[in-house]
Design an enzyme around this catalytic site. Structure first.
Site, PDB file in Angstrom:
ATOM      1  N   GLN A 230      38.862  43.841  39.339  1.00 18.16           N
ATOM      2  CA  GLN A 230      38.141  42.637  38.872  1.00 18.16           C
ATOM      3  C   GLN A 230      36.909  42.423  39.749  1.00 18.16           C
ATOM      4  O   GLN A 230      36.095  41.562  39.480  1.00 18.16           O
ATOM      5  CB  GLN A 230      39.047  41.418  38.980  1.00 18.16           C
ATOM      6  CG  GLN A 230      40.307  41.496  38.122  1.00 18.16           C
ATOM      7  CD  GLN A 230      41.286  40.394  38.487  1.00 18.16           C
ATOM      8  OE1 GLN A 230      41.165  39.271  38.038  1.00 18.16           O
ATOM      9  NE2 GLN A 230      42.253  40.719  39.320  1.00 18.16           N
ATOM     10  N   ASN A 231      36.791  43.218  40.808  1.00 21.09           N
ATOM     11  CA  ASN A 231      35.703  43.006  41.767  1.00 21.09           C
ATOM     12  C   ASN A 231      34.397  43.596  41.252  1.00 21.09           C
ATOM     13  O   ASN A 231      34.377  44.670  40.660  1.00 21.09           O
ATOM     14  CB  ASN A 231      36.050  43.637  43.119  1.00 21.09           C
ATOM     15  CG  ASN A 231      37.310  43.034  43.706  1.00 21.09           C
ATOM     16  OD1 ASN A 231      37.739  41.967  43.281  1.00 21.09           O
ATOM     17  ND2 ASN A 231      37.915  43.710  44.663  1.00 21.09           N
TER      18      ASN A 231
ATOM     19  N   HIS B 126      35.176  43.349  35.289  1.00 14.43           N
ATOM     20  CA  HIS B 126      34.226  42.232  35.282  1.00 14.43           C
ATOM     21  C   HIS B 126      32.796  42.680  35.588  1.00 14.43           C
ATOM     22  O   HIS B 126      31.950  41.856  35.935  1.00 14.43           O
ATOM     23  CB  HIS B 126      34.681  41.137  36.260  1.00 14.43           C
ATOM     24  CG  HIS B 126      35.970  40.490  35.858  1.00 14.43           C
ATOM     25  ND1 HIS B 126      36.744  39.734  36.716  1.00 14.43           N
ATOM     26  CD2 HIS B 126      36.622  40.485  34.666  1.00 14.43           C
ATOM     27  CE1 HIS B 126      37.818  39.292  36.067  1.00 14.43           C
ATOM     28  NE2 HIS B 126      37.770  39.750  34.835  1.00 14.43           N
TER      29      HIS B 126
ATOM     30  N   CYS C  46      17.596  41.543  24.222  1.00 16.74           N
ATOM     31  CA  CYS C  46      16.496  42.179  23.476  1.00 16.74           C
ATOM     32  C   CYS C  46      16.834  43.617  23.069  1.00 16.74           C
ATOM     33  O   CYS C  46      16.070  44.257  22.360  1.00 16.74           O
ATOM     34  CB  CYS C  46      15.214  42.174  24.314  1.00 16.74           C
ATOM     35  SG  CYS C  46      15.213  43.405  25.645  1.00 16.74           S
TER      36      CYS C  46
ATOM     37  N   CYS D 145      11.435  43.312  27.783  1.00 17.05           N
ATOM     38  CA  CYS D 145      10.806  42.212  27.042  1.00 17.05           C
ATOM     39  C   CYS D 145      10.186  41.161  27.968  1.00 17.05           C
ATOM     40  O   CYS D 145       9.514  40.250  27.505  1.00 17.05           O
ATOM     41  CB  CYS D 145      11.824  41.548  26.111  1.00 17.05           C
ATOM     42  SG  CYS D 145      13.064  40.564  26.988  1.00 17.05           S
TER      43      CYS D 145
HETATM   44  C1  BJW Z   1      44.510  38.867  50.030  1.00 14.73           C
HETATM   45  C2  BJW Z   1      43.791  39.152  51.197  1.00 14.73           C
HETATM   46  C3  BJW Z   1      44.147  40.317  51.902  1.00 14.73           C
HETATM   47  C4  BJW Z   1      42.989  37.331  50.322  1.00 14.73           C
HETATM   48  N1  BJW Z   1      45.150  41.071  51.463  1.00 14.73           N
HETATM   49  N2  BJW Z   1      45.499  39.629  49.622  1.00 14.73           N
HETATM   50  C5  BJW Z   1      44.718  33.104  28.583  1.00 14.73           C
HETATM   51  C6  BJW Z   1      45.284  31.969  29.146  1.00 14.73           C
HETATM   52  C7  BJW Z   1      44.488  31.004  29.764  1.00 14.73           C
HETATM   53  C8  BJW Z   1      43.113  31.154  29.839  1.00 14.73           C
HETATM   54  C9  BJW Z   1      42.547  32.274  29.286  1.00 14.73           C
HETATM   55  C10 BJW Z   1      43.345  33.218  28.664  1.00 14.73           C
HETATM   56  N3  BJW Z   1      42.534  34.209  28.217  1.00 14.73           N
HETATM   57  C11 BJW Z   1      41.257  33.923  28.578  1.00 14.73           C
HETATM   58  C12 BJW Z   1      41.237  32.733  29.204  1.00 14.73           C
HETATM   59  C13 BJW Z   1      40.026  32.056  29.754  1.00 14.73           C
HETATM   60  C14 BJW Z   1      39.565  32.625  31.078  1.00 14.73           C
HETATM   61  C15 BJW Z   1      40.657  32.444  32.128  1.00 14.73           C
HETATM   62  O1  BJW Z   1      41.385  33.345  32.471  1.00 14.73           O
HETATM   63  N4  BJW Z   1      40.755  31.255  32.695  1.00 14.73           N
HETATM   64  C16 BJW Z   1      41.739  30.984  33.743  1.00 14.73           C
HETATM   65  C17 BJW Z   1      41.043  30.507  35.012  1.00 14.73           C
HETATM   66  C18 BJW Z   1      42.763  30.038  33.218  1.00 14.73           C
HETATM   67  N5  BJW Z   1      39.200  34.028  30.964  1.00 14.73           N
HETATM   68  C19 BJW Z   1      38.027  34.408  30.490  1.00 14.73           C
HETATM   69  O2  BJW Z   1      37.197  33.596  30.118  1.00 14.73           O
HETATM   70  C20 BJW Z   1      37.749  35.882  30.416  1.00 14.73           C
HETATM   71  N6  BJW Z   1      37.265  36.205  29.126  1.00 14.73           N
HETATM   72  C21 BJW Z   1      38.054  36.374  28.069  1.00 14.73           C
HETATM   73  O3  BJW Z   1      39.257  36.441  28.162  1.00 14.73           O
HETATM   74  O4  BJW Z   1      37.374  36.492  26.866  1.00 14.73           O
HETATM   75  C22 BJW Z   1      38.073  36.198  25.670  1.00 14.73           C
HETATM   76  C23 BJW Z   1      38.372  34.681  25.635  1.00 14.73           C
HETATM   77  C24 BJW Z   1      37.404  33.782  26.021  1.00 14.73           C
HETATM   78  C25 BJW Z   1      37.675  32.413  26.021  1.00 14.73           C
HETATM   79  C26 BJW Z   1      38.944  31.952  25.659  1.00 14.73           C
HETATM   80  C27 BJW Z   1      39.929  32.883  25.318  1.00 14.73           C
HETATM   81  C28 BJW Z   1      39.627  34.267  25.314  1.00 14.73           C
HETATM   82  C29 BJW Z   1      36.658  36.287  31.392  1.00 14.73           C
HETATM   83  C30 BJW Z   1      37.050  36.090  32.811  1.00 14.73           C
HETATM   84  C31 BJW Z   1      35.862  36.452  33.702  1.00 14.73           C
HETATM   85  C32 BJW Z   1      36.105  36.106  35.161  1.00 14.73           C
HETATM   86  N7  BJW Z   1      34.869  36.220  35.860  1.00 14.73           N
HETATM   87  C33 BJW Z   1      34.854  36.085  37.320  1.00 14.73           C
HETATM   88  C34 BJW Z   1      33.374  36.179  37.804  1.00 14.73           C
HETATM   89  C35 BJW Z   1      32.879  37.619  37.731  1.00 14.73           C
HETATM   90  C36 BJW Z   1      31.459  37.724  38.175  1.00 14.73           C
HETATM   91  C37 BJW Z   1      31.269  37.386  39.633  1.00 14.73           C
HETATM   92  O5  BJW Z   1      31.943  37.947  40.522  1.00 14.73           O
HETATM   93  O6  BJW Z   1      30.403  36.557  39.891  1.00 14.73           O
HETATM   94  O7  BJW Z   1      35.643  37.113  37.928  1.00 14.73           O
HETATM   95  S1  BJW Z   1      35.612  34.574  37.894  1.00 14.73           S
HETATM   96  C38 BJW Z   1      36.368  35.288  39.323  1.00 14.73           C
HETATM   97  O8  BJW Z   1      37.820  35.287  39.179  1.00 14.73           O
HETATM   98  C39 BJW Z   1      35.936  36.768  39.311  1.00 14.73           C
HETATM   99  C40 BJW Z   1      37.196  37.454  39.760  1.00 14.73           C
HETATM  100  O9  BJW Z   1      37.155  38.814  39.381  1.00 14.73           O
HETATM  101  C41 BJW Z   1      38.275  36.666  39.070  1.00 14.73           C
HETATM  102  C42 BJW Z   1      39.643  36.820  39.692  1.00 14.73           C
HETATM  103  O10 BJW Z   1      39.655  36.369  41.009  1.00 14.73           O
HETATM  104  P1  BJW Z   1      40.509  37.168  42.118  1.00 14.73           P
HETATM  105  O11 BJW Z   1      39.971  38.521  42.283  1.00 14.73           O
HETATM  106  O12 BJW Z   1      41.945  37.051  41.775  1.00 14.73           O
HETATM  107  O13 BJW Z   1      40.125  36.335  43.441  1.00 14.73           O
HETATM  108  P2  BJW Z   1      40.752  34.995  44.045  1.00 14.73           P
HETATM  109  O14 BJW Z   1      39.815  34.468  45.042  1.00 14.73           O
HETATM  110  O15 BJW Z   1      41.182  34.078  42.952  1.00 14.73           O
HETATM  111  O16 BJW Z   1      42.092  35.483  44.761  1.00 14.73           O
HETATM  112  C43 BJW Z   1      42.072  36.312  45.906  1.00 14.73           C
HETATM  113  C44 BJW Z   1      43.499  36.616  46.282  1.00 14.73           C
HETATM  114  O17 BJW Z   1      43.485  37.528  47.358  1.00 14.73           O
HETATM  115  C45 BJW Z   1      44.292  35.385  46.748  1.00 14.73           C
HETATM  116  O18 BJW Z   1      45.528  35.353  46.056  1.00 14.73           O
HETATM  117  C46 BJW Z   1      44.516  35.635  48.250  1.00 14.73           C
HETATM  118  O19 BJW Z   1      45.772  35.162  48.718  1.00 14.73           O
HETATM  119  C47 BJW Z   1      44.447  37.144  48.314  1.00 14.73           C
HETATM  120  N8  BJW Z   1      44.007  37.723  49.595  1.00 14.73           N
HETATM  121  N9  BJW Z   1      42.868  38.171  51.458  1.00 14.73           N
HETATM  122  C48 BJW Z   1      45.825  40.700  50.392  1.00 14.73           C
HETATM  123  N10 BJW Z   1      43.508  40.673  53.111  1.00 14.73           N
END
Ligand code: BJW
Length: 248
Positions: A99-100, A117, A129, A151
């Site tokens: 996801q990174n 992502h 465009c 564009c």
């Molecule tokens: C360690 C550590 C160490 C720290 N060792 N561990 C179904 C149900 C409910 C909602 C939805 C659903 N389907 C879709 C949705 C809507 C939405 C969603 O999921 N919302 C939820 C928040 C509820 N999803 C979407 O909109 C997605 N699109 C989609 O599904 O399209 C179709 C659709 C649309 C609308 C409605 C329905 C369907 C798109 C999601 C895009 C996410 N984008 C981001 C930004 C990317 C660009 C950028 O980087 O700027 O992606 S948001 C952000 O969160 C980023 C990450 O990849 C993503 C996940 O975060 P991650 O990687 O888990 O990080 P953290 O910080 O949350 O966690 C870090 C973890 O590491 C922690 O647990 C720590 O404890 C741990 N840790 N140090 C081991 N050393």
């Protein structure tokens, strides 16, 4: 479940899939989204990583991305990236789903990588465009916000924001990779879909599922083994044990 149990499973496995999140890059110095260091100024990722935020204030959202690009450019892959890269080349079929957007897996030499992502180093035309997304590793940008070379309109980061669809090919590849023997979910809060649903898909396929995280997440109660601790240490420990056993 212990680390050794997981290592035993890995030793017998040919198909291994690893899903990673921001925690994998934390030891490299890249801030996670929802940790204590997850805020930029006073904004949460959920407020900036959306098409509405960009439409409302592209300069603000670009400032956030430009700051992150500068930070990531000074970071290096850590032991977790290195172990995953090594496994991506040594297991018969290994898929890494990340996801990174930082590309640290690529820089570590990971093969079979799916960037669910997108990449912070790629840009796309905001107007749509027709220009294909392009790579731009400049930092700082000569001009902010950057423009589309075709564009002249506003460019955007080629990443997936909330409410946007992931690439259909990437989602298909991710679901396909859930048909595996061992599925590891590493350093992700397991709350953002569709990535958060992959562990359930792997369970459905009969995979042995493992979580590595500093703290419990919604995936912890679903997996066969939830290992609590830093990914860079636990994965390095697993790799040492695997390598040692392979030499015996
Ligand atoms: C360690 C550590 C160490 C720290 N060792 N561990 C179904 C149900 C409910 C909602 C939805 C659903 N389907 C879709 C949705 C809507 C939405 C969603 O999921 N919302 C939820 C928040 C509820 N999803 C979407 O909109 C997605 N699109 C989609 O599904 O399209 C179709 C659709 C649309 C609308 C409605 C329905 C369907 C798109 C999601 C895009 C996410 N984008 C981001 C930004 C990317 C660009 C950028 O980087 O700027 O992606 S948001 C952000 O969160 C980023 C990450 O990849 C993503 C996940 O975060 P991650 O990687 O888990 O990080 P953290 O910080 O949350 O966690 C870090 C973890 O590491 C922690 O647990 C720590 O404890 C741990 N840790 N140090 C081991 N050393």
């Amino acid at each position: 479940m212990t680390v050794q149990t997981v290592v035993d499973r890995l030793r017998r496995a040919t198909r291994v899939t690893i899903l990673t999140g921001a925690g994998v890059s934390a030891a490299s110095g890249v801030p996670t989204f929802r940790g204590a260091d997850g805020l930029w100024r006073t904004y949460r990722a959920e407020e900036l990583a959306t098409p509405d935020a960009f439409a409302g204030d592209p300069a603000l959202v670009w400032e956030w991305y430009a700051w992150r690009r500068g930070l990531i450019a000074s970071c290096f892959p850590n032991a977790a990236h290195d172990v995953i890269a090594r496994w991506s080349r040594t297991f018969t079929r290994c898929r890494v789903l990340t996801q990174n957007v930082d590309d640290l897996h690529l820089r570590a030499g990971t093969t079979g990588l799916v960037r669910l992502h997108g990449s912070i180093w790629e840009l796309a035309c905001w107007r749509g465009c027709g220009a294909p997304p392009w790579r731009d590793e400049s930092h700082p940008f000569p001009m902010l916000p950057p423009r589309c070379p075709r564009c002249g309109g506003l460019a955007r980061p080629a990443v997936v924001w909330f409410g946007e669809s992931l690439s259909a090919a990437d989602v298909a590849a991710a679901y396909d990779a859930c048909a595996c023997e061992v599925f590891l979910t590493v350093g992700t809060s397991a709350i953002v879909y569709p990535a958060a649903g992959l562990v359930h898909e792997a369970t459905r396929h009969g995979a042995f599922t493992v979580e590595i995280n500093l703290e419990p997440t919604p995936a912890s109660s679903v997996v066969d083994a939830a290992l609590q601790g830093p990914a860079e240490q636990i994965l390095a420990d697993m790799a040492r044990r695997l390598h040692h056993e392979t030499l015996l």
